[in-house]
Design a protein around this motif. Structure first.
Motif, PDB file in Angstrom:
ATOM      1  N   LYS A 141      52.557  85.826  47.636  1.00  0.00           N
ATOM      2  CA  LYS A 141      51.479  86.540  46.962  1.00  0.00           C
ATOM      3  C   LYS A 141      50.658  85.610  46.068  1.00  0.00           C
ATOM      4  O   LYS A 141      49.682  86.036  45.465  1.00  0.00           O
ATOM      5  CB  LYS A 141      52.060  87.693  46.140  1.00  0.00           C
ATOM      6  CG  LYS A 141      52.735  88.772  46.984  1.00  0.00           C
ATOM      7  CD  LYS A 141      53.262  89.902  46.119  1.00  0.00           C
ATOM      8  CE  LYS A 141      53.924  90.978  46.976  1.00  0.00           C
ATOM      9  NZ  LYS A 141      54.468  92.098  46.149  1.00  0.00           N
ATOM     10  N   THR A 142      51.071  84.363  45.972  1.00  0.00           N
ATOM     11  CA  THR A 142      50.364  83.397  45.129  1.00  0.00           C
ATOM     12  C   THR A 142      48.966  83.126  45.674  1.00  0.00           C
ATOM     13  O   THR A 142      48.820  82.774  46.855  1.00  0.00           O
ATOM     14  CB  THR A 142      51.135  82.060  45.073  1.00  0.00           C
ATOM     15  OG1 THR A 142      52.466  82.298  44.624  1.00  0.00           O
ATOM     16  CG2 THR A 142      50.440  81.074  44.133  1.00  0.00           C
ATOM     17  N   PRO A 143      47.919  83.286  44.872  1.00  0.00           N
ATOM     18  CA  PRO A 143      46.569  82.942  45.329  1.00  0.00           C
ATOM     19  C   PRO A 143      46.478  81.452  45.661  1.00  0.00           C
ATOM     20  O   PRO A 143      46.993  80.608  44.918  1.00  0.00           O
ATOM     21  CB  PRO A 143      45.699  83.280  44.114  1.00  0.00           C
ATOM     22  CG  PRO A 143      46.501  84.262  43.321  1.00  0.00           C
ATOM     23  CD  PRO A 143      47.922  83.858  43.510  1.00  0.00           C
ATOM     24  N   ILE A 144      45.832  81.138  46.776  1.00  0.00           N
ATOM     25  CA  ILE A 144      45.763  79.744  47.223  1.00  0.00           C
ATOM     26  C   ILE A 144      44.331  79.378  47.592  1.00  0.00           C
ATOM     27  O   ILE A 144      43.657  80.101  48.329  1.00  0.00           O
ATOM     28  CB  ILE A 144      46.679  79.495  48.442  1.00  0.00           C
ATOM     29  CG1 ILE A 144      48.136  79.817  48.101  1.00  0.00           C
ATOM     30  CG2 ILE A 144      46.562  78.034  48.900  1.00  0.00           C
ATOM     31  CD1 ILE A 144      49.090  79.694  49.278  1.00  0.00           C
ATOM     32  N   LEU A 145      43.878  78.250  47.070  1.00  0.00           N
ATOM     33  CA  LEU A 145      42.612  77.641  47.480  1.00  0.00           C
ATOM     34  C   LEU A 145      42.950  76.455  48.378  1.00  0.00           C
ATOM     35  O   LEU A 145      43.574  75.495  47.935  1.00  0.00           O
ATOM     36  CB  LEU A 145      41.818  77.176  46.255  1.00  0.00           C
ATOM     37  CG  LEU A 145      40.583  76.298  46.536  1.00  0.00           C
ATOM     38  CD1 LEU A 145      39.567  77.012  47.414  1.00  0.00           C
ATOM     39  CD2 LEU A 145      39.939  75.841  45.216  1.00  0.00           C
ATOM     40  N   ASN A 205      44.961  87.007  48.457  1.00  0.00           N
ATOM     41  CA  ASN A 205      44.002  86.192  47.719  1.00  0.00           C
ATOM     42  C   ASN A 205      44.006  84.749  48.228  1.00  0.00           C
ATOM     43  O   ASN A 205      44.977  84.001  48.015  1.00  0.00           O
ATOM     44  CB  ASN A 205      44.328  86.230  46.221  1.00  0.00           C
ATOM     45  CG  ASN A 205      43.194  85.681  45.367  1.00  0.00           C
ATOM     46  OD1 ASN A 205      42.350  84.940  45.847  1.00  0.00           O
ATOM     47  ND2 ASN A 205      43.185  86.067  44.100  1.00  0.00           N
ATOM     48  N   LYS A 206      42.917  84.344  48.849  1.00  0.00           N
ATOM     49  CA  LYS A 206      42.826  82.991  49.399  1.00  0.00           C
ATOM     50  C   LYS A 206      41.359  82.581  49.492  1.00  0.00           C
ATOM     51  O   LYS A 206      40.468  83.412  49.627  1.00  0.00           O
ATOM     52  CB  LYS A 206      43.464  82.923  50.783  1.00  0.00           C
ATOM     53  CG  LYS A 206      42.805  83.847  51.815  1.00  0.00           C
ATOM     54  CD  LYS A 206      43.487  83.757  53.164  1.00  0.00           C
ATOM     55  CE  LYS A 206      42.830  84.713  54.183  1.00  0.00           C
ATOM     56  NZ  LYS A 206      43.473  84.627  55.518  1.00  0.00           N
ATOM     57  N   LYS A 207      41.125  81.275  49.419  1.00  0.00           N
ATOM     58  CA  LYS A 207      39.794  80.708  49.579  1.00  0.00           C
ATOM     59  C   LYS A 207      39.910  79.443  50.423  1.00  0.00           C
ATOM     60  O   LYS A 207      40.951  78.786  50.452  1.00  0.00           O
ATOM     61  CB  LYS A 207      39.167  80.350  48.219  1.00  0.00           C
ATOM     62  CG  LYS A 207      38.994  81.525  47.256  1.00  0.00           C
ATOM     63  CD  LYS A 207      37.862  82.440  47.673  1.00  0.00           C
ATOM     64  CE  LYS A 207      37.653  83.533  46.624  1.00  0.00           C
ATOM     65  NZ  LYS A 207      36.566  84.466  47.009  1.00  0.00           N
ATOM     66  N   LEU A 208      38.801  79.096  51.091  1.00  0.00           N
ATOM     67  CA  LEU A 208      38.769  77.889  51.921  1.00  0.00           C
ATOM     68  C   LEU A 208      37.530  77.081  51.567  1.00  0.00           C
ATOM     69  O   LEU A 208      36.418  77.613  51.536  1.00  0.00           O
ATOM     70  CB  LEU A 208      38.737  78.266  53.408  1.00  0.00           C
ATOM     71  CG  LEU A 208      38.669  77.104  54.409  1.00  0.00           C
ATOM     72  CD1 LEU A 208      39.938  76.258  54.339  1.00  0.00           C
ATOM     73  CD2 LEU A 208      38.466  77.648  55.833  1.00  0.00           C
ATOM     74  N   TYR A 209      37.736  75.795  51.290  1.00  0.00           N
ATOM     75  CA  TYR A 209      36.633  74.903  50.927  1.00  0.00           C
ATOM     76  C   TYR A 209      36.737  73.643  51.784  1.00  0.00           C
ATOM     77  O   TYR A 209      37.652  72.829  51.598  1.00  0.00           O
ATOM     78  CB  TYR A 209      36.709  74.559  49.440  1.00  0.00           C
ATOM     79  CG  TYR A 209      35.706  73.539  48.956  1.00  0.00           C
ATOM     80  CD1 TYR A 209      34.377  73.556  49.372  1.00  0.00           C
ATOM     81  CD2 TYR A 209      36.093  72.557  48.037  1.00  0.00           C
ATOM     82  CE1 TYR A 209      33.471  72.625  48.899  1.00  0.00           C
ATOM     83  CE2 TYR A 209      35.190  71.623  47.548  1.00  0.00           C
ATOM     84  CZ  TYR A 209      33.875  71.662  47.993  1.00  0.00           C
ATOM     85  OH  TYR A 209      32.983  70.726  47.518  1.00  0.00           O
ATOM     86  N   GLY A 243      30.493  70.024  43.525  1.00  0.00           N
ATOM     87  CA  GLY A 243      30.842  71.141  44.388  1.00  0.00           C
ATOM     88  C   GLY A 243      32.313  71.481  44.298  1.00  0.00           C
ATOM     89  O   GLY A 243      32.699  72.658  44.292  1.00  0.00           O
ATOM     90  N   TYR A 244      33.158  70.448  44.203  1.00  0.00           N
ATOM     91  CA  TYR A 244      34.609  70.639  44.078  1.00  0.00           C
ATOM     92  C   TYR A 244      34.928  71.417  42.802  1.00  0.00           C
ATOM     93  O   TYR A 244      35.666  72.401  42.832  1.00  0.00           O
ATOM     94  CB  TYR A 244      35.274  69.266  44.039  1.00  0.00           C
ATOM     95  CG  TYR A 244      36.773  69.258  44.258  1.00  0.00           C
ATOM     96  CD1 TYR A 244      37.312  68.816  45.463  1.00  0.00           C
ATOM     97  CD2 TYR A 244      37.661  69.667  43.259  1.00  0.00           C
ATOM     98  CE1 TYR A 244      38.679  68.779  45.665  1.00  0.00           C
ATOM     99  CE2 TYR A 244      39.016  69.636  43.454  1.00  0.00           C
ATOM    100  CZ  TYR A 244      39.533  69.179  44.659  1.00  0.00           C
ATOM    101  OH  TYR A 244      40.890  69.157  44.851  1.00  0.00           O
TER     102      TYR A 244
END
Length: 312
Positions: free
Chosen positions: A237-241, A266-270, A287-288
């Motif tokens: 369940k830990t949010p991860i980028l 909860n997740k994001k991709l960069y 941007g980072y």
């Protein structure tokens, strides 16, 4: 004829054993840069300023690992607050490679802990384990910070490469990790080794990897399949980028994409154009920082709402 056959088999066996022994040694004890060298190269590469480093208040730390050696870290405090981030570097380097992130997090009110992996920098440990023992070392740092800052500490992790794989592994099992930023992590160590072997030799010598893994299991108690950040990732369940350079030639971009798809919630991709391995921040620092701050801000807002609801 039989004598020649026996001699040939003996030579092949000896050569194979030597090759396996060499591969084991190269994997577990890769050539690493010294602590002092990483500092000098960091300055030469323009990753950080020597005067700024010395002017920034800091505390050098040594704590015990759970595997019988000392762990070295450097703590950069802010005036007050319960927020702290642990930053873990990549293989062959040291914590100096992480100093470039300090200001970015301190501006957001975070204490910052930079840590040397086992077998790197000033930490102990006789070899690297690609995340198997490194995740336990991160656990030791989390335990230390939870005691120092308090049980309600807001703890985040940021890792590059090996550090990212280790951060993902501990994020899957420690509920105290509020968020994880995984920069250019591999998804599965054995799959990465197979890919590298195929690229370097043009041959599918997968049994060689299995033999080396088995020998490491006998001697050290772990094997390549034990190191797999993607395994069970859908349960955390830990949010991860997830971050990865699009020009990374060391760890395939697809590995990060696969982990992003596997993660639920909860997740994001960069993905950073023109960035090579562990060069995302250096390629696009503004941007980072924007992506990281945006990611953390959303998590903080959720945590603040949850805390407010609990106090009603």
């Amino acid at each position: 004829m039989l004598q020649w056959l026996f001699l040939s088999l003996l030579i092949v066996t000896i050569v194979s054993l030597l090759a396996i022994g060499l591969l084991c040694r190269l994997l577990l004890s890769p050539k690493r840069f010294s602590y002092e060298t990483t500092y000098k190269l960091g300055i030469e590469k323009g990753e950080f300023d020597d005067q700024l480093f010395h002017a920034t208040p800091k505390e050098e730390l040594f704590i015990d690992s759970y595997h019988g050696y000392k762990l070295h870290g450097m703590f950069f405090p802010v005036t007050k607050g319960k927020k702290v981030i642990i930053i873990a570097h990549g293989i062959t380097w040291s914590l100096f490679g992480s100093f470039k992130y300090v200001k970015m997090f301190q501006k957001r009110g975070f204490h910052v802990l930079l840590c040397d992996h086992r077998y790197h920098g000033l930490s102990g440990g006789n070899y690297t384990s690609y995340g198997y023992f490194e995740k336990d070392d991160l656990q030791a740092w989390i335990d230390y910070l939870a005691e120092r800052i308090g049980d309600n500490a807001f703890i985040g992790l940021l890792g590059e490469s090996l550090g990212a794989a280790s951060a993902l592994e501990i994020s899957k099992r420690d509920h105290r990790v509020s968020f994880c930023i995984a920069d250019c992590s591999f998804s599965d160590f054995q799959s990465l080794l197979r890919l590298k072997l195929k690229m370097n030799t043009k041959l599918k010598l997968y049994p060689l990897i299995n033999i080396v893994s088995f020998l490491i299991k006998l001697r050290h108690g772990w094997s390549f399949p034990d190191i797999s950040p993607i395994k069970g990732l859908e349960k955390t369940k830990t949010p991860i980028l997830f971050i990865h350079g699009k020009e990374d030639s060391f760890i395939p971009l697809q590995m990060t994409i696969d982990m992003f798809k596997r993660k639920i919630g909860n997740k994001k991709l960069y993905l950073v154009p023109r960035a090579g391995h562990a060069e995302a921040y250096n390629t696009d620092p503004r941007g980072y920082e924007n992506k990281v701050i945006e990611f953390i801000k959303d998590i903080e807002e959720v945590c603040n709402r949850d805390h407010a609801n609990l106090t009603l």
